[in-house]
Every structure is written in C-alpha cells, then in structure tokens.
Design a protein around this motif. Structure first.
Motif, PDB file in Angstrom:
ATOM      1  N   ILE A   1     -32.347 -33.866 -25.791  1.00 16.03           N
ATOM      2  CA  ILE A   1     -31.819 -33.517 -24.474  1.00 16.03           C
ATOM      3  C   ILE A   1     -31.373 -32.063 -24.488  1.00 16.03           C
ATOM      4  N   GLN A   2     -31.705 -31.350 -23.449  1.00 15.85           N
ATOM      5  CA  GLN A   2     -31.388 -29.929 -23.343  1.00 15.85           C
ATOM      6  C   GLN A   2     -29.883 -29.712 -23.236  1.00 15.85           C
ATOM      7  N   GLY A   3     -29.392 -28.730 -23.982  1.00 13.55           N
ATOM      8  CA  GLY A   3     -28.011 -28.320 -23.818  1.00 13.55           C
ATOM      9  C   GLY A   3     -27.834 -27.520 -22.543  1.00 13.55           C
ATOM     10  N   ILE A   4     -26.603 -27.430 -22.066  1.00 15.39           N
ATOM     11  CA  ILE A   4     -26.332 -26.614 -20.881  1.00 15.39           C
ATOM     12  C   ILE A   4     -26.536 -25.148 -21.261  1.00 15.39           C
ATOM     13  N   PRO A   5     -27.474 -24.453 -20.615  1.00 11.66           N
ATOM     14  CA  PRO A   5     -27.761 -23.065 -21.002  1.00 11.66           C
ATOM     15  C   PRO A   5     -26.628 -22.117 -20.616  1.00 11.66           C
ATOM     16  N   VAL A   6     -26.550 -21.012 -21.334  1.00 11.19           N
ATOM     17  CA  VAL A   6     -25.683 -19.899 -20.951  1.00 11.19           C
ATOM     18  C   VAL A   6     -26.573 -18.667 -20.806  1.00 11.19           C
ATOM     19  N   PRO A   7     -26.189 -17.699 -19.963  1.00 13.08           N
ATOM     20  CA  PRO A   7     -27.018 -16.491 -19.805  1.00 13.08           C
ATOM     21  C   PRO A   7     -27.206 -15.785 -21.144  1.00 13.08           C
ATOM     22  N   THR A   8     -28.396 -15.245 -21.360  1.00 13.40           N
ATOM     23  CA  THR A   8     -28.685 -14.598 -22.638  1.00 13.40           C
ATOM     24  C   THR A   8     -28.987 -13.117 -22.508  1.00 13.40           C
ATOM     25  N   ASN A   9     -29.254 -12.635 -21.299  1.00 12.19           N
ATOM     26  CA  ASN A   9     -29.592 -11.225 -21.112  1.00 12.19           C
ATOM     27  C   ASN A   9     -28.493 -10.526 -20.339  1.00 12.19           C
ATOM     28  N   VAL A  10     -28.026  -9.399 -20.857  1.00 14.13           N
ATOM     29  CA  VAL A  10     -26.986  -8.635 -20.181  1.00 14.13           C
ATOM     30  C   VAL A  10     -27.578  -7.988 -18.938  1.00 14.13           C
ATOM     31  N   ARG A  11     -26.907  -8.199 -17.796  1.00 12.98           N
ATOM     32  CA  ARG A  11     -27.373  -7.627 -16.532  1.00 12.98           C
ATOM     33  C   ARG A  11     -26.376  -6.588 -16.030  1.00 12.98           C
TER      34      ARG A  11
ATOM     35  N   GLY B   1     -32.494 -21.906 -28.714  1.00 18.48           N
ATOM     36  CA  GLY B   1     -33.929 -22.135 -28.731  1.00 18.48           C
ATOM     37  C   GLY B   1     -34.529 -21.919 -27.353  1.00 18.48           C
ATOM     38  N   ASP B   2     -35.844 -21.793 -27.298  1.00 18.16           N
ATOM     39  CA  ASP B   2     -36.522 -21.520 -26.032  1.00 18.16           C
ATOM     40  C   ASP B   2     -36.283 -22.603 -24.989  1.00 18.16           C
ATOM     41  N   ASP B   3     -36.145 -23.845 -25.441  1.00 12.68           N
ATOM     42  CA  ASP B   3     -35.948 -24.953 -24.503  1.00 12.68           C
ATOM     43  C   ASP B   3     -34.524 -25.500 -24.529  1.00 12.68           C
ATOM     44  N   TRP B   4     -33.623 -24.819 -25.243  1.00 13.62           N
ATOM     45  CA  TRP B   4     -32.217 -25.239 -25.351  1.00 13.62           C
ATOM     46  C   TRP B   4     -32.079 -26.642 -25.948  1.00 13.62           C
ATOM     47  N   LYS B   5     -33.035 -27.010 -26.795  1.00  9.70           N
ATOM     48  CA  LYS B   5     -32.964 -28.302 -27.474  1.00  9.70           C
ATOM     49  C   LYS B   5     -32.746 -28.149 -28.980  1.00  9.70           C
ATOM     50  N   THR B   6     -32.330 -26.960 -29.398  1.00 11.83           N
ATOM     51  CA  THR B   6     -31.925 -26.754 -30.786  1.00 11.83           C
ATOM     52  C   THR B   6     -30.408 -26.703 -30.826  1.00 11.83           C
ATOM     53  N   LEU B   7     -29.812 -27.595 -31.603  1.00 12.04           N
ATOM     54  CA  LEU B   7     -28.367 -27.580 -31.784  1.00 12.04           C
ATOM     55  C   LEU B   7     -28.065 -26.874 -33.102  1.00 12.04           C
ATOM     56  N   PHE B   8     -27.430 -25.724 -33.004  1.00  9.04           N
ATOM     57  CA  PHE B   8     -26.990 -25.000 -34.191  1.00  9.04           C
ATOM     58  C   PHE B   8     -25.580 -25.452 -34.547  1.00  9.04           C
TER      59      PHE B   8
ATOM     60  N   THR C   1     -22.005 -22.424 -44.274  1.00 10.53           N
ATOM     61  CA  THR C   1     -23.432 -22.551 -43.991  1.00 10.53           C
ATOM     62  C   THR C   1     -23.677 -22.544 -42.484  1.00 10.53           C
ATOM     63  N   ILE C   2     -24.928 -22.234 -42.118  1.00 14.01           N
ATOM     64  CA  ILE C   2     -25.413 -22.364 -40.747  1.00 14.01           C
ATOM     65  C   ILE C   2     -26.627 -23.283 -40.790  1.00 14.01           C
ATOM     66  N   GLY C   3     -26.684 -24.247 -39.888  1.00 19.00           N
ATOM     67  CA  GLY C   3     -27.817 -25.161 -39.844  1.00 19.00           C
ATOM     68  C   GLY C   3     -28.237 -25.429 -38.415  1.00 19.00           C
ATOM     69  N   SER C   4     -29.319 -26.166 -38.254  1.00 18.13           N
ATOM     70  CA  SER C   4     -29.779 -26.524 -36.913  1.00 18.13           C
ATOM     71  C   SER C   4     -30.509 -27.851 -36.965  1.00 18.13           C
ATOM     72  N   VAL C   5     -30.584 -28.493 -35.816  1.00 15.12           N
ATOM     73  CA  VAL C   5     -31.299 -29.755 -35.687  1.00 15.12           C
ATOM     74  C   VAL C   5     -31.898 -29.809 -34.287  1.00 15.12           C
ATOM     75  N   GLN C   6     -33.091 -30.363 -34.173  1.00 13.89           N
ATOM     76  CA  GLN C   6     -33.717 -30.535 -32.866  1.00 13.89           C
ATOM     77  C   GLN C   6     -33.173 -31.805 -32.213  1.00 13.89           C
TER      78      GLN C   6
END
Length: 235
Positions: A225-235, A204-211, A217-222
């Motif tokens: 607390i923000q999860g630890i982000p990982v890089p999302t764009n290949v550089r 999620g945009d704020d890293w507060k969506t837990l998939f 099945t695949i689910g999600s919940v808001q």
C-alpha cells in the motif's frame, strides 16, 4: 547513500513542507528549522512563551501549511520547560500553540489520511495516542484515546511513525516495525532483526518502499500500500 549535510545539530525527525523545503528537528540546537534549496535556514520554532524548547523530535506539515512537532526531554536539568509537549506552528510562523503537555516522551507524530486525526506516540508509555482535530487546527482533548499499546517482550519502543493512504500506521515497537490499522488493531510486524526501530519513512517512485532506521543501520522493505506522499521538489 551519500552525505547530504554535516553537521546537523543532531537533527532527528525530518519532513518536507508543501513547497518541498526540508524541515528538521535539531535536537542539540533545541529548535525546528526549514532549509531552502540554497541552504538558507529559517527557524520555525525555538521558544514557547519565552522559554527554550526541550529537544524537538519529529515534525509533520498539514495541507494548510500548519506545522506540528513533538518536544520531549523534560523535566530535566538544564531545560527551561518542565513538561514535554506537542505543538502547532501557524502557516505564517507567527504563532506557536502548545496542544497537549501530559506526555512523558512524545516522539513520532502523524496525520490520518484525511487529516481529521492526529497520532502521537509516547515512547516511555509504549503507546500511540489519537486525538480528533478541531476546526482551528487544535486538538479536541476530550477525544484523547490510547489507540494501541506497542509493548512486548522483545526490544524496541514506539519511535517514528508514518501512515499509508488507506490509514494504516507504521511505527517502531517491540520486535520491529508494527503495522496497525486505524482502529488500533495490530496487523503484523516487520521484523528486521535489530534491537530497535528509530524512524520510518515512505519513498520510492511509487511510495511503496518503507525505509527504516535502527541505532546504526538503514533498511527498507517493499509494502503493498502506498504511503502518504510528501513533496520532493523545492518550488
């Protein structure tokens, strides 16, 4: 939901490195790989001291670009190794180190927010173990401790694992996704109503969506607390 890649060699745990490249534990190919934006595949690890790995399951990347992964499945017919291990691969990919080999089924793997502790869950023993790091990136084995027992009378075993920025741990367990603090205390359970949780990831945009995934099945919940982000764009 769109299809990203097929086939995947039964890819299981996924993450991204510091450059945003996708790392995958390929179960049936018995290897850990890295995929660039153009689709080029680099093998991160497929052997240890000449023997093929078992069935790599989950993978994470440290801030110094070291790669850590779990390799369950042994002992079993057709496998080279007679143990299930946790490994570290050096940033230059030149060296693979076996960190610990006394798990029955090492599965999910995660760092504490400051990367001072490594968490590894053992699905068969239904527990999360914690290890302090040494300066060279290996584990202080004398610090090995059972952080939390996730067994219970409802379906589900420890599977997948992620950590939020405050150090709370999210891990599949009996009855759903357990939320555990850094001291090993159970804060609550995210009950999704399916038989088992098979993996979790923040987004999620704020890293507060837990998939989370289950067997089918695949689910999600808001979450708050923000999860630890990982890089999302290949550089």
């Amino acid at each position: 939901v769109t299809l990203f890649q097929q086939p995947t060699n039964h890819a299981n745990g996924l993450t991204r490195d510091l450059k945003g490249r996708l790392l995958a534990c390929e179960h049936s190919a018995r290897r850990v790989t890295r995929q660039d934006s153009d689709g080029e595949i680099t093998v991160i690890a497929n052997r240890y001291r000449g023997s093929r790995l078992n069935r790599p399951n989950d993978v994470i990347v440290k801030s110094d670009s070291s790669i850590y992964f779990t390799d369950p499945g042994a002992p079993a017919p057709g496998l080279d190794l007679d143990y299930s291990g946790v490994y570290m691969v050096s940033p230059d990919l030149d060296e693979i180190t076996m960190l610990v080999g006394d798990f029955i089924t090492p599965n999910g793997i995660a760092f504490s927010p400051d990367e001072s502790v490594l968490y590894v869950n053992d699905s068969r023993r239904q527990q999360i173990r914690a290890f302090d790091f040494q300066p060279n990136g290996t584990l202080a084995l004398a610090s090995d401790r059972v952080l939390c027992d996730l067994s219970g009378d409802r379906p589900g075993v420890p599977d997948g694992m992620k950590v939020d920025v405050e150090g709370n741990i999210y891990c599949g367990g009996s009855g759903g996704v357990w939320v555990i603090d850094a001291g090993g205390n159970r804060l609550g359970t995210i009950v999704h109503g399916h038989d088992a949780s098979t993996n979790v990831a923040f987004g999620g945009d704020d890293w507060k969506t837990l998939f989370f995934t289950t067997w089918n099945t695949i689910g999600s919940v808001q979450v708050n607390i923000q999860g630890i982000p990982v890089p999302t764009n290949v550089r």
